[in-house]
Design a protein around this motif. Structure first.
Motif, PDB file in Angstrom:
ATOM      1  N   HIS A   1       0.830  -1.203   0.000  1.00 50.41           N
ATOM      2  CA  HIS A   1       0.000   0.000   0.000  1.00 50.41           C
ATOM      3  C   HIS A   1       0.871   1.263   0.000  1.00 50.41           C
ATOM      4  N   ASP A   2       0.864   2.002  -1.076  1.00 47.23           N
ATOM      5  CA  ASP A   2       1.400   3.361  -1.115  1.00 47.23           C
ATOM      6  C   ASP A   2       2.825   3.451  -0.544  1.00 47.23           C
ATOM      7  N   ILE A   3       3.718   2.662  -1.110  1.00 50.40           N
ATOM      8  CA  ILE A   3       5.117   2.627  -0.646  1.00 50.40           C
ATOM      9  C   ILE A   3       5.935   3.700  -1.361  1.00 50.40           C
ATOM     10  N   SER A   4       6.597   4.549  -0.594  1.00 53.93           N
ATOM     11  CA  SER A   4       7.524   5.537  -1.152  1.00 53.93           C
ATOM     12  C   SER A   4       8.838   5.450  -0.385  1.00 53.93           C
ATOM     13  N   LEU A   5       9.939   5.300  -1.110  1.00 51.23           N
ATOM     14  CA  LEU A   5      11.247   5.227  -0.462  1.00 51.23           C
ATOM     15  C   LEU A   5      12.340   5.486  -1.486  1.00 51.23           C
ATOM     16  N   THR A   6      13.521   5.822  -0.975  1.00 48.72           N
ATOM     17  CA  THR A   6      14.685   6.058  -1.818  1.00 48.72           C
ATOM     18  C   THR A   6      15.879   5.301  -1.239  1.00 48.72           C
ATOM     19  N   VAL A   7      16.640   4.656  -2.109  1.00 54.87           N
ATOM     20  CA  VAL A   7      17.872   3.978  -1.708  1.00 54.87           C
ATOM     21  C   VAL A   7      19.026   4.632  -2.458  1.00 54.87           C
ATOM     22  N   ASN A   8      19.981   5.183  -1.730  1.00 50.82           N
ATOM     23  CA  ASN A   8      21.115   5.843  -2.354  1.00 50.82           C
ATOM     24  C   ASN A   8      22.103   4.833  -2.920  1.00 50.82           C
ATOM     25  N   ALA A   9      22.780   5.210  -3.979  1.00 49.08           N
ATOM     26  CA  ALA A   9      23.781   4.344  -4.602  1.00 49.08           C
ATOM     27  C   ALA A   9      24.856   3.973  -3.593  1.00 49.08           C
ATOM     28  N   GLY A  10      25.179   2.688  -3.544  1.00 50.53           N
ATOM     29  CA  GLY A  10      26.216   2.198  -2.650  1.00 50.53           C
ATOM     30  C   GLY A  10      25.739   1.839  -1.262  1.00 50.53           C
ATOM     31  N   ASP A  11      24.473   2.147  -0.930  1.00 56.88           N
ATOM     32  CA  ASP A  11      23.932   1.831   0.388  1.00 56.88           C
ATOM     33  C   ASP A  11      23.504   0.369   0.479  1.00 56.88           C
ATOM     34  N   THR A  12      23.319  -0.093   1.718  1.00 63.07           N
ATOM     35  CA  THR A  12      22.711  -1.402   1.947  1.00 63.07           C
ATOM     36  C   THR A  12      21.414  -1.188   2.727  1.00 63.07           C
ATOM     37  N   LEU A  13      20.353  -1.834   2.264  1.00 67.50           N
ATOM     38  CA  LEU A  13      19.037  -1.720   2.888  1.00 67.50           C
ATOM     39  C   LEU A  13      18.527  -3.100   3.248  1.00 67.50           C
ATOM     40  N   GLY A  14      18.160  -3.286   4.514  1.00 67.31           N
ATOM     41  CA  GLY A  14      17.540  -4.520   4.948  1.00 67.31           C
ATOM     42  C   GLY A  14      16.040  -4.346   5.060  1.00 67.31           C
ATOM     43  N   LEU A  15      15.272  -5.268   4.486  1.00 66.02           N
ATOM     44  CA  LEU A  15      13.815  -5.262   4.580  1.00 66.02           C
ATOM     45  C   LEU A  15      13.406  -6.330   5.581  1.00 66.02           C
ATOM     46  N   VAL A  16      12.791  -5.907   6.694  1.00 67.66           N
ATOM     47  CA  VAL A  16      12.410  -6.835   7.751  1.00 67.66           C
ATOM     48  C   VAL A  16      10.925  -6.688   8.047  1.00 67.66           C
ATOM     49  N   GLY A  17      10.414  -7.614   8.839  1.00 70.64           N
ATOM     50  CA  GLY A  17       8.998  -7.589   9.192  1.00 70.64           C
ATOM     51  C   GLY A  17       8.464  -9.004   9.283  1.00 70.64           C
ATOM     52  N   PRO A  18       7.260  -9.168   9.828  1.00 68.99           N
ATOM     53  CA  PRO A  18       6.682 -10.504   9.976  1.00 68.99           C
ATOM     54  C   PRO A  18       6.366 -11.146   8.629  1.00 68.99           C
ATOM     55  N   SER A  19       6.206 -12.456   8.634  1.00 68.33           N
ATOM     56  CA  SER A  19       5.828 -13.171   7.411  1.00 68.33           C
ATOM     57  C   SER A  19       4.510 -12.608   6.887  1.00 68.33           C
ATOM     58  N   GLY A  20       4.434 -12.429   5.561  1.00 64.52           N
ATOM     59  CA  GLY A  20       3.233 -11.897   4.949  1.00 64.52           C
ATOM     60  C   GLY A  20       3.136 -10.389   4.954  1.00 64.52           C
ATOM     61  N   SER A  21       4.212  -9.704   5.391  1.00 69.59           N
ATOM     62  CA  SER A  21       4.165  -8.239   5.467  1.00 69.59           C
ATOM     63  C   SER A  21       4.437  -7.567   4.128  1.00 69.59           C
ATOM     64  N   GLY A  22       4.908  -8.349   3.126  1.00 66.65           N
ATOM     65  CA  GLY A  22       5.132  -7.790   1.797  1.00 66.65           C
ATOM     66  C   GLY A  22       6.585  -7.563   1.436  1.00 66.65           C
TER      67      GLY A  22
ATOM     68  N   SER B   1       0.022   0.349  -9.108  1.00 65.74           N
ATOM     69  CA  SER B   1       0.043   1.799  -9.264  1.00 65.74           C
ATOM     70  C   SER B   1       1.353   2.334  -8.711  1.00 65.74           C
ATOM     71  N   GLY B   2       1.662   3.593  -9.057  1.00 69.92           N
ATOM     72  CA  GLY B   2       2.901   4.211  -8.616  1.00 69.92           C
ATOM     73  C   GLY B   2       4.025   4.007  -9.613  1.00 69.92           C
ATOM     74  N   THR B   3       5.193   4.566  -9.314  1.00 66.89           N
ATOM     75  CA  THR B   3       6.346   4.471 -10.213  1.00 66.89           C
ATOM     76  C   THR B   3       7.571   3.973  -9.463  1.00 66.89           C
ATOM     77  N   ILE B   4       8.405   3.232 -10.185  1.00 62.20           N
ATOM     78  CA  ILE B   4       9.658   2.707  -9.644  1.00 62.20           C
ATOM     79  C   ILE B   4      10.778   3.073 -10.609  1.00 62.20           C
ATOM     80  N   ALA B   5      11.768   3.790 -10.119  1.00 65.97           N
ATOM     81  CA  ALA B   5      12.940   4.140 -10.918  1.00 65.97           C
ATOM     82  C   ALA B   5      14.146   3.395 -10.368  1.00 65.97           C
ATOM     83  N   ALA B   6      14.836   2.670 -11.237  1.00 66.09           N
ATOM     84  CA  ALA B   6      16.063   1.971 -10.877  1.00 66.09           C
ATOM     85  C   ALA B   6      17.202   2.564 -11.684  1.00 66.09           C
TER      86      ALA B   6
END
Length: 228
Positions: free
Chosen positions: A25-46, A62-67
């Motif tokens: 639902h309505d996810i907005s985020l930015t990851v900078n070049a060279g960074d490390t990002l961990g995605l955590v949360g309970p099972s089924g959280s997406g 819906s929404g946009t994703i730029a890589a």
């Protein structure tokens, strides 16, 4: 600082036998070049669904994703496949090695598809980097789970991707092999300067990331510097 990934108001719904299920639902985020990002949360959280969207392996509702500055939500399937081939490495929990190919052939295949003439030399170097020089000509069935995951890491890193995505890379491994894979994953990131995004249930793995994003019920719950 350059953005490696930028998501704006991204949602994902999937249609099944029981009707439409809202995954993200309505996810907005930015990851900078060279960074490390961990995605955590309970099972089924997406978490895994979000990673698949980042890699263009799932299509946002819906929404946009730029890589790497490219809007991948506007790409067709063939263009997406080429973009992934040239810019991304993906490591899955279940390895996804080709059983009829040796370790060397598994790692060399994406390089050959990308037209690299030194595909087998580079594949051999990557296998050596993950400690599998002695397994070059072995098939997946002849290797342990930890060794198969190392082959999968070598395959993802061999094209020297700018983005490295990993979905529960230690999920099928015991503690010793899991710790070794963590070290290798960050070593590959450091060696190639890639941006690393991973889904994990491991606090140890999440704590090594620059940023940790917690999801709950398909929404961003909180952003942490370290896993709780």
């Amino acid at each position: 600082m350059t953005d490696a990934l930028s998501l704006s108001n991204v949602s994902l719904s999937l249609r099944g036998n029981a009707g439409t299920v809202d995954i993200l639902h309505d996810i907005s985020l930015t990851v900078n070049a060279g960074d490390t990002l961990g995605l955590v949360g309970p099972s089924g959280s997406g978490k895994s669904s979000l990673l698949m969207l980042m890699g263009g392996l799932e299509t946002a509702t819906s929404g946009t994703i730029a890589a790497l500055g490219t809007d991948i939500t506007a790409m067709g399937e063939d263009d997406l496949a080429r973009f992934r081939r040239d810019n991304m490495g993906v490591v899955f929990q279940s390895f996804h090695l080709i059983p009829t190919m040796t370790a060397l052939e598994n790692v060399a295949t994406p390089l050959e598809l990308a037209g690299h003439r030194d595909a087998f030399d580079r594949a051999e170097a990557e296998l050596q980097a993950v400690g599998l020089a002695h397994r070059t000509h072995h098939y997946p069935a002849q290797m342990s789970g930890g060794e198969q995951q190392r082959v999968a890491l070598a395959r993802a890193a061999a094209p020297r991707p700018k983005l490295l995505l990993a979905d529960e890379p230690t999920g099928n491994l015991d503690e010793t092999n899991g710790a070794a894979i963590i070290d290798m994953l960050f070593g590959l990131r450091d060696r190639h300067g890639a941006t690393l995004v991973m889904v994990t249930h491991s606090n140890e793995l999440a704590n090594r990331c620059d940023h940790v994003l917690r999801l709950r019920d398909g929404r961003i719950d909180t952003t942490l510097r370290a896993a709780e």
